[in-house]
Design an enzyme around this catalytic site. Structure first.
Site, PDB file in Angstrom:
ATOM      1  N   ASP A  66       0.819  -1.218   0.000  1.00 59.56           N
ATOM      2  CA  ASP A  66       0.000   0.000   0.000  1.00 59.56           C
ATOM      3  C   ASP A  66       0.851   1.266   0.000  1.00 59.56           C
ATOM      4  OD1 ASP A  66      -2.209  -1.737   0.203  1.00 59.56           O
ATOM      5  OD2 ASP A  66      -2.047  -1.752   2.386  1.00 59.56           O
TER       6      ASP A  66
ATOM      7  N   GLU B 226     -12.872  -1.006  -6.990  1.00 59.08           N
ATOM      8  CA  GLU B 226     -12.782  -1.959  -5.886  1.00 59.08           C
ATOM      9  C   GLU B 226     -12.377  -1.263  -4.599  1.00 59.08           C
ATOM     10  OE1 GLU B 226     -13.199  -5.632  -4.070  1.00 59.08           O
ATOM     11  OE2 GLU B 226     -13.615  -5.169  -6.170  1.00 59.08           O
TER      12      GLU B 226
END
Length: 445
Positions: free
Chosen positions: A24, A198
């Site tokens: 991330d 998403e």
């Protein structure tokens, strides 16, 4: 400790962090440096078992300095678990880090905000409670040219709020962005989610155009994007940036401009032991098309090219690394981080060290050993390249009992990748805090 990487992989520079698993990526350009905020996948994870966030930085996009963990789930008294994907931004001389974590009292994912006076922390909980909470994840933060800040987040929806200038409160209510197929593409086979959106949104502005880059269509995810004439839409789907690839079923984008170039950060499972729950951050350089669209970007093991060179004549943190095998890092008693768990045969590479035409004559390092020490072999361009010096590290009586050691070097001229090869007996040899070369006459004892 991550598994050793084969020596043949030493020429690679992606993934950019090898000491732990990272995920991330959230890059931030500040004061001429790129700060990279990441999640941390625990070794041998079989789920998104994440307890803290990490910070790294670089000026050349290849040699990354480890700043450790200035923020964890434990920073938030109200949080229970799940240090998932966040993003940091600077404003008013402070740094605000927005992160999703599970609220202890509700059991739902909530967005917290931490604040620091430094990009590397330490960070503290700015509120003592969540900033927003609707059970969804992955905040991205953006400040428009007029000073209005926005916080976006979501999975399965996409929401935003307008942040106040204090960056820790907001005006108005949470607004849900309509997820239309024209705005976010068409997903097939899932009646509950008609669009490709998403999770993992990343919002920024370039020229007069607003971009939202996001992880699309689980699972496995690819990276797609949409654009709009305003920060709140209407959004138009523009297509794929990074197709599904990379042995991780998730991905997460981070996009910046730095030093005249554009960079796309993402994660994959490329390190030994890597996969969907043991991910690693990587980066590619790219060029926008003339019309502002983003080209298709493919994962590589090469990564971004180096910007400039590294100066070996200024003090460099030992935890500044382009590539490594076998070592770890830890907080140092002298401040910052140090390289640790150095065993026989481990190594670190730093890329593009510019020794100049005069060349280096000495090498100095700050080292500690609770064992019997060992040796540092200094090689140019490969583990078996020109040996410019060997430095013997003695036992110092403790793993955080540091001493400064200086050794002579020869034939260190020009610009080279520099390899620190560690040798000695079995077990941990020593810890390293920093190093520096000098040029000029060799000092006499």
């Amino acid at each position: 400790m991550l598994a050793l990487v084969p020596a043949g992989a030493a020429r690679a520079d992606n993934p950019i962090i090898q000491t732990i698993y990272t995920a991330d990526p959230a890059p931030l350009v500040y004061n001429g440096r790129v700060y990279l905020y990441t999640g941390h996948d625990e070794d041998n994870s079989t789920y998104f078992t994440m307890k803290d966030w990490r910070v790294w930085s670089s000026t050349d996009m290849v040699n990354w300095t480890d700043h450790g963990s200035p923020l964890s789930v434990a920073t938030f008294s109200w949080a229970k678990s799940d240090a998932w994907a966040g993003q940091a931004i600077n404003r008013n001389g402070k740094f605000y880090w927005y992160v999703p974590t599970t609220n202890r009292s509700t059991g739902r994912m909530a967005i917290g905000v931490a604040v620091s006076d430094s990009p590397t922390g330490p960070f503290k909980d700015a509120l003592g409670h969540p900033l927003v909470e609707n059970g969804e994840i992955d905040p991205t933060v953006f400040i428009d040219d007029n000073g209005q800040a926005y916080l976006y987040w979501g999975n399965p929806h996409l929401s935003y709020v307008k942040l106040n200038t204090d960056m820790i409160s907001y005006t108005g209510s949470v607004t849900q962005i309509p997820l239309t197929t024209s705005g976010f593409g068409t997903r097939t086979g899932d009646a509950n989610r008609p669009t490709l959106f998403e999770e993992g949104p990343w919002v920024y502005k370039r020229g007069n155009l607003y971009y939202i880059v996001f992880a699309a269509k689980c699972c496995s995810e690819f990276i797609a994007y949409s654009t709009a004439p305003s920060p709140t839409g209407p959004w138009t789907y523009r297509g794929t940036i990074m197709p599904t690839q990379g042995s991780s079923f998730t991905n997460h984008p981070g996009v910046i401009d730095y030093n005249g170039g554009s960079y796309f950060f993402y994660h994959n499972g490329a390190l030994p032991g890597g996969g969907g729950y043991t991910r690693s951050v990587a980066v590619e350089k790219f060029t926008y098309n003339a019309d502002g669209t983003i080209p298709t970007i493919t994962m590589t093991t090469t990564g971004a090219p180096q910007i400039g060179t590294l100066d070996p004549y200024t003090r460099q943190e030992a935890e500044t690394i382009a590539w490594e095998s076998g070592v770890e890092t830890e907080p140092s008693a002298e401040g910052g981080m140090n390289v640790s768990y150095i065993d026989n045969g481990d190594y670190i590479k730093v890329k593009g060290a510019a020794f100049g035409t005069t060349g280096a004559t000495t090498f100095t390092t700050r080292a500690a050993s609770g064992a019997n020490g060992g040796k540092i072999e200094l090689h140019l361009d490969s583990l078996t390249g020109t040996l410019i010096g060997t430095c013997t590290i003695p036992g110092t009586g403790g793993w955080q009992t540091y001493t400064t050691i200086t050794c002579p070097v020869t034939n260190a001229k020009g610009t080279h990748d520099l390899y620190f090869k560690y040798t000695g007996a079995s077990g941990s040899l020593f810890n390293l805090n920093w190093w520096q070369f000098t040029t000029g006459p060799t000092p006499t004892p």
